[in-house]
Design a protein around this motif. Structure first.
Motif, mmCIF file in Angstrom:
data_model
loop_
_atom_site.group_PDB
_atom_site.id
_atom_site.type_symbol
_atom_site.label_atom_id
_atom_site.label_comp_id
_atom_site.label_asym_id
_atom_site.label_seq_id
_atom_site.Cartn_x
_atom_site.Cartn_y
_atom_site.Cartn_z
ATOM 1 N N TYR A 138 0.814 -1.213 0.000
ATOM 2 C CA TYR A 138 0.000 0.000 0.000
ATOM 3 C C TYR A 138 0.852 1.269 0.000
ATOM 4 O O TYR A 138 0.313 2.360 0.040
ATOM 5 N N CYS A 139 2.148 1.146 -0.016
ATOM 6 C CA CYS A 139 3.023 2.317 0.054
ATOM 7 C C CYS A 139 2.819 3.249 -1.138
ATOM 8 O O CYS A 139 2.698 4.466 -0.975
ATOM 9 N N VAL A 140 2.818 2.677 -2.319
ATOM 10 C CA VAL A 140 2.729 3.500 -3.526
ATOM 11 C C VAL A 140 1.398 4.236 -3.559
ATOM 12 O O VAL A 140 1.340 5.440 -3.852
ATOM 13 N N SER A 141 0.324 3.528 -3.224
ATOM 14 C CA SER A 141 -0.984 4.188 -3.292
ATOM 15 C C SER A 141 -1.096 5.294 -2.252
ATOM 16 O O SER A 141 -1.729 6.319 -2.486
ATOM 17 N N CYS A 142 -0.493 5.130 -1.084
ATOM 18 C CA CYS A 142 -0.567 6.147 -0.035
ATOM 19 C C CYS A 142 0.329 7.348 -0.373
ATOM 20 O O CYS A 142 -0.063 8.491 -0.197
ATOM 21 N N HIS A 143 1.521 7.090 -0.862
ATOM 22 C CA HIS A 143 2.467 8.166 -1.123
ATOM 23 C C HIS A 143 2.160 8.931 -2.406
ATOM 24 O O HIS A 143 2.737 9.990 -2.658
ATOM 25 N N THR A 144 1.295 8.411 -3.234
ATOM 26 C CA THR A 144 0.932 9.132 -4.453
ATOM 27 C C THR A 144 -0.455 9.754 -4.358
ATOM 28 O O THR A 144 -0.906 10.368 -5.319
ATOM 29 N N ASP A 145 -1.121 9.637 -3.211
ATOM 30 C CA ASP A 145 -2.437 10.247 -3.016
ATOM 31 C C ASP A 145 -2.238 11.722 -2.670
ATOM 32 O O ASP A 145 -1.778 12.065 -1.583
ATOM 33 N N LYS A 146 -2.574 12.597 -3.608
ATOM 34 C CA LYS A 146 -2.305 14.026 -3.443
ATOM 35 C C LYS A 146 -3.069 14.619 -2.264
ATOM 36 O O LYS A 146 -2.502 15.372 -1.464
ATOM 37 N N ASN A 147 -4.324 14.289 -2.095
ATOM 38 C CA ASN A 147 -5.123 14.848 -1.006
ATOM 39 C C ASN A 147 -4.595 14.401 0.365
ATOM 40 O O ASN A 147 -4.548 15.189 1.306
ATOM 41 N N ALA A 148 -4.223 13.134 0.483
ATOM 42 C CA ALA A 148 -3.696 12.646 1.753
ATOM 43 C C ALA A 148 -2.367 13.320 2.088
ATOM 44 O O ALA A 148 -2.094 13.628 3.254
ATOM 45 N N LEU A 149 -1.558 13.568 1.087
ATOM 46 C CA LEU A 149 -0.278 14.241 1.321
ATOM 47 C C LEU A 149 -0.485 15.679 1.784
ATOM 48 O O LEU A 149 0.213 16.166 2.679
ATOM 49 N N ILE A 150 -1.447 16.358 1.214
ATOM 50 C CA ILE A 150 -1.727 17.744 1.605
ATOM 51 C C ILE A 150 -2.250 17.800 3.033
ATOM 52 O O ILE A 150 -1.863 18.665 3.820
ATOM 53 N N GLN A 151 -3.123 16.861 3.395
ATOM 54 C CA GLN A 151 -3.716 16.861 4.729
ATOM 55 C C GLN A 151 -2.695 16.519 5.820
ATOM 56 O O GLN A 151 -2.781 17.022 6.929
ATOM 57 N N THR A 152 -1.736 15.663 5.539
ATOM 58 C CA THR A 152 -0.779 15.234 6.566
ATOM 59 C C THR A 152 0.527 16.018 6.547
ATOM 60 O O THR A 152 1.373 15.818 7.415
ATOM 61 N N ALA A 153 0.691 16.930 5.587
ATOM 62 C CA ALA A 153 1.951 17.670 5.495
ATOM 63 C C ALA A 153 2.060 18.713 6.610
ATOM 64 O O ALA A 153 1.072 19.318 7.014
ATOM 65 N N LYS A 154 3.276 18.932 7.091
ATOM 66 C CA LYS A 154 3.522 19.989 8.077
ATOM 67 C C LYS A 154 3.579 21.328 7.358
ATOM 68 O O LYS A 154 4.067 21.409 6.227
ATOM 69 N N PRO A 155 3.134 22.360 8.023
ATOM 70 C CA PRO A 155 3.283 23.672 7.386
ATOM 71 C C PRO A 155 4.763 24.041 7.304
ATOM 72 O O PRO A 155 5.548 23.723 8.186
ATOM 73 N N GLU A 156 5.108 24.683 6.234
ATOM 74 C CA GLU A 156 6.508 25.045 6.024
ATOM 75 C C GLU A 156 6.880 26.196 6.950
ATOM 76 O O GLU A 156 6.195 27.213 7.008
ATOM 77 N N GLU A 157 7.955 26.026 7.713
ATOM 78 C CA GLU A 157 8.419 27.055 8.637
ATOM 79 C C GLU A 157 9.553 27.835 7.993
ATOM 80 O O GLU A 157 10.422 27.279 7.329
ATOM 81 N N LYS A 158 9.534 29.154 8.233
ATOM 82 C CA LYS A 158 10.578 29.999 7.688
ATOM 83 C C LYS A 158 11.821 29.828 8.555
ATOM 84 O O LYS A 158 11.772 30.000 9.779
ATOM 85 N N ALA A 159 12.916 29.511 7.931
ATOM 86 C CA ALA A 159 14.165 29.344 8.653
ATOM 87 C C ALA A 159 14.733 30.709 8.987
ATOM 88 O O ALA A 159 14.706 31.633 8.174
ATOM 89 N N PRO A 160 15.254 30.920 10.220
ATOM 90 C CA PRO A 160 15.821 32.214 10.576
ATOM 91 C C PRO A 160 17.074 32.480 9.745
ATOM 92 O O PRO A 160 17.874 31.585 9.494
ATOM 93 N N SER A 161 17.202 33.702 9.306
ATOM 94 C CA SER A 161 18.395 34.030 8.517
ATOM 95 C C SER A 161 19.603 34.116 9.438
ATOM 96 O O SER A 161 19.483 34.332 10.641
ATOM 97 N N GLU A 162 20.745 33.984 8.878
ATOM 98 C CA GLU A 162 21.959 33.974 9.673
ATOM 99 C C GLU A 162 22.303 35.355 10.230
ATOM 100 O O GLU A 162 23.049 35.463 11.204
ATOM 101 N N SER A 163 21.757 36.403 9.658
ATOM 102 C CA SER A 163 22.091 37.751 10.135
ATOM 103 C C SER A 163 21.198 38.178 11.300
ATOM 104 O O SER A 163 21.452 39.206 11.918
ATOM 105 N N GLU A 164 20.158 37.438 11.620
ATOM 106 C CA GLU A 164 19.275 37.782 12.720
ATOM 107 C C GLU A 164 19.738 37.142 14.016
ATOM 108 O O GLU A 164 20.474 36.162 14.009
ATOM 109 N N GLY A 165 19.317 37.680 15.148
ATOM 110 C CA GLY A 165 19.600 37.078 16.438
ATOM 111 C C GLY A 165 20.776 37.728 17.128
ATOM 112 O O GLY A 165 21.408 38.676 16.638
ATOM 113 N N VAL A 166 21.072 37.227 18.329
ATOM 114 C CA VAL A 166 22.182 37.771 19.120
ATOM 115 C C VAL A 166 23.486 37.331 18.470
ATOM 116 O O VAL A 166 23.682 36.183 18.132
ATOM 117 N N GLY A 167 24.399 38.247 18.382
ATOM 118 C CA GLY A 167 25.628 37.904 17.680
ATOM 119 C C GLY A 167 26.816 38.274 18.339
ATOM 120 O O GLY A 167 27.540 38.319 19.130
#
Length: 78
Positions: free
Chosen positions: A49-78
């Motif tokens: 069932y791997c192929v059918s689960c990993h190619t199901d577009k709707n299931a992938l959208i529902q279980t995907a994590k929201p994309e987080e913005k990575a902090p830039s290297e110039s921000e933060g305490v330095g």
């Protein structure tokens, strides 16, 4: 000197006689092991069932994590 020689001879004879004496604890006898019933082979379905689960577009959208913005290297305490 003769006394030491006699002691060594007596100890040697004692060791030889002790080695030839009957053992107090005889070797254990072999205990038969119980026989186990033969394993029965039951083939399982080889459905993948791997192929059918990993190619199901709707299931992938529902279980995907929201994309987080990575902090830039110039921000933060330095």
């Amino acid at each position: 000197m003769q006394r030491m020689l006699k002691v060594i001879i007596v100890l040697g004879i004692g060791m030889l006689m002790g080695a030839c004496a009957a053992q107090a604890n005889p070797a254990p006898t072999a205990v038969p092991t119980p026989t186990l019933p033969a394993a029965v082979y039951t083939p399982q379905s080889s459905v993948d069932y791997c192929v059918s689960c990993h190619t199901d577009k709707n299931a992938l959208i529902q279980t995907a994590k929201p994309e987080e913005k990575a902090p830039s290297e110039s921000e933060g305490v330095g």
